[in-house]
Scaffold this active site. Structure first.
Site, PDB file in Angstrom:
ATOM      1  N   SER A   1       0.786  -1.337   0.056  1.00 52.51           N
ATOM      2  CA  SER A   1       0.052  -0.012   0.068  1.00 52.51           C
ATOM      3  C   SER A   1       0.905   1.340  -0.054  1.00 52.51           C
ATOM      4  CB  SER A   1      -0.885  -0.009   1.111  1.00 52.51           C
ATOM      5  OG  SER A   1      -1.579   1.144   1.386  1.00 52.51           O
TER       6      SER A   1
ATOM      7  N   TYR B   1      -1.992  -1.532  10.150  1.00 52.86           N
ATOM      8  CA  TYR B   1      -1.864  -1.761   8.693  1.00 52.86           C
ATOM      9  C   TYR B   1      -0.515  -1.368   8.100  1.00 52.86           C
ATOM     10  CZ  TYR B   1      -3.896  -1.246   4.058  1.00 52.86           C
ATOM     11  OH  TYR B   1      -4.169  -1.594   2.692  1.00 52.86           O
TER      12      TYR B   1
END
Ligand SMILES: NC(=O)c1ccc[n+]([C@@H]2O[C@H](COP(=O)([O-])OP(=O)(O)OC[C@H]3O[C@@H](n4cnc5c(N)ncnc54)[C@H](O)[C@@H]3O)[C@@H](O)[C@H]2O)c1
Length: 279
Positions: free
Chosen positions: A142, A155
């Site tokens: 990401s 995350y």
């Protein structure tokens, strides 16, 4: 260069969002598919959308948080598609809340899926992929594997880990002269259900926070899943080691290089400006 037409790809998290768009786009370009997700109904819907064309599509109910299920998936997928030469580790989840609002077990739940799921699948498929004349692994990190905003401790930990694992493995494969190439993908905001599907930190009592984060994500996520899928496929075809998706990701990547320790102050101002403009 890995040609998509005539290839066979295993895609995790294929029932929704980027994974679903990848499945549709790969099928349209002549690629056979082994589609995996824990959402079996969603998988069947994607397979139905692909329809009964010339492409061979198999669907596999898999929880990538369970290593034995991944091993079974690799065995079933390579037996259904003996020429399987692409693995896309796309399945992922999100968790709402700051570090002091999420429990250790919740953090481990996310890292187990977003990081260990990638490692287990890579390990399970690599022996088969290494036997193909040209093969490709795609791991979804990401832009939060490059910059780390607040509220993303679990995350970011997982996505930075995916990046580190993948880059090191890519260099090992290159030294070994392996036929397997590896790309890491760093999308910015892609308009999917990832925030809607997220879990809420145990320390967050009010639903308003959740509604607000969904609303904010929907307003800021500029890239469509179809555009993200097309960009990933281009990256496979061109054997790009790092695939950045969206103007937001390209901006944050550059900013991180110029201000590696202090990028957050700039990002925060930009986010506030965008939020105010949207009011
Ligand atoms: N949407 C974004 O803005 C964005 C940005 C950067 C990175 N990503 C990454 O892209 C990937 C795809 O996310 P998306 O945005 O399409 O989300 P999504 O929620 O639309 O789709 C994710 C899919 O993964 C599946 N999944 C989740 N946990 C699983 C498990 N344990 N086993 C098997 N399948 C599981 C879900 O059922 C779902 O079908 C994720 O790795 C995510 O972290 C997304």
């Amino acid at each position: 260069m890995t040609a998509i037409s005539g290839s066979a790809a295993a895609v995790t998290g294929a029932a929704s969002g980027i994974g679903r768009a990848l499945a549709l786009e790969l099928a349209a370009r002549g690629c056979d598919l082994a589609l995996a997700d824990r959402d079996e109904a969603g998988l069947q819907a994607v397979a139905a959308e692909i329809g009964k064309g010339p492409r061979k599509v198999s669907v596999h109910r898999v929880d990538v948080g369970e290593p034995h299920q991944i091993a079974e998936f690799a065995a079933a997928a390579t037996s259904a598609h003996p020429a399987l030469n692409i693995l896309i580790n796309n399945a992922g989840v999100a968790l709402l809340g700051q570090f002091n609002e999420i429990e250790q077990a919740q953090m481990e739940w996310l890292i187990n899926i977003n990081f260990w799921g990638v490692v287990h699948a890579t390990r399970a498929f690599l022996p088969h992929l290494s036997g193909r004349p040209a093969a490709h692994i795609v791991n979804l990190s990401s832009i939060f594997g490059i910059v780390a905003p607040p509220g993303q401790t679990a995350y970011c930990a997982a996505k930075f880990a995916v990046r580190g694992f993948s880059e090191s493995l890519r260099h090992e494969l290159a030294i070994a002269n392996s036929s397997v190439r590896l790309s890491v993908v760093h999308p910015g905001g892609v308009l999917t259900n990832i925030v809607r599907n997220s879990r809420t930190g145990a320390g967050i009592a009010d639903n308003a926070r959740r509604a607000q984060s969904i609303e904010r994500f929907d307003a800021m996520a500029k890239t469509t899943p179809a555009a993200a899928a097309q960009r990933i496929i281009l990256g496979i075809e061109k054997n790009q080691p790092r695939i950045l998706i969206g103007g937001d990701a390209r901006f944050m990547d550059l900013l991180q290089r110029f201000r590696p320790a202090t990028y957050w102050a700039v990002l925060q101002r930009r986010i506030e400006k965008m939020a105010n403009a949207g009011k």
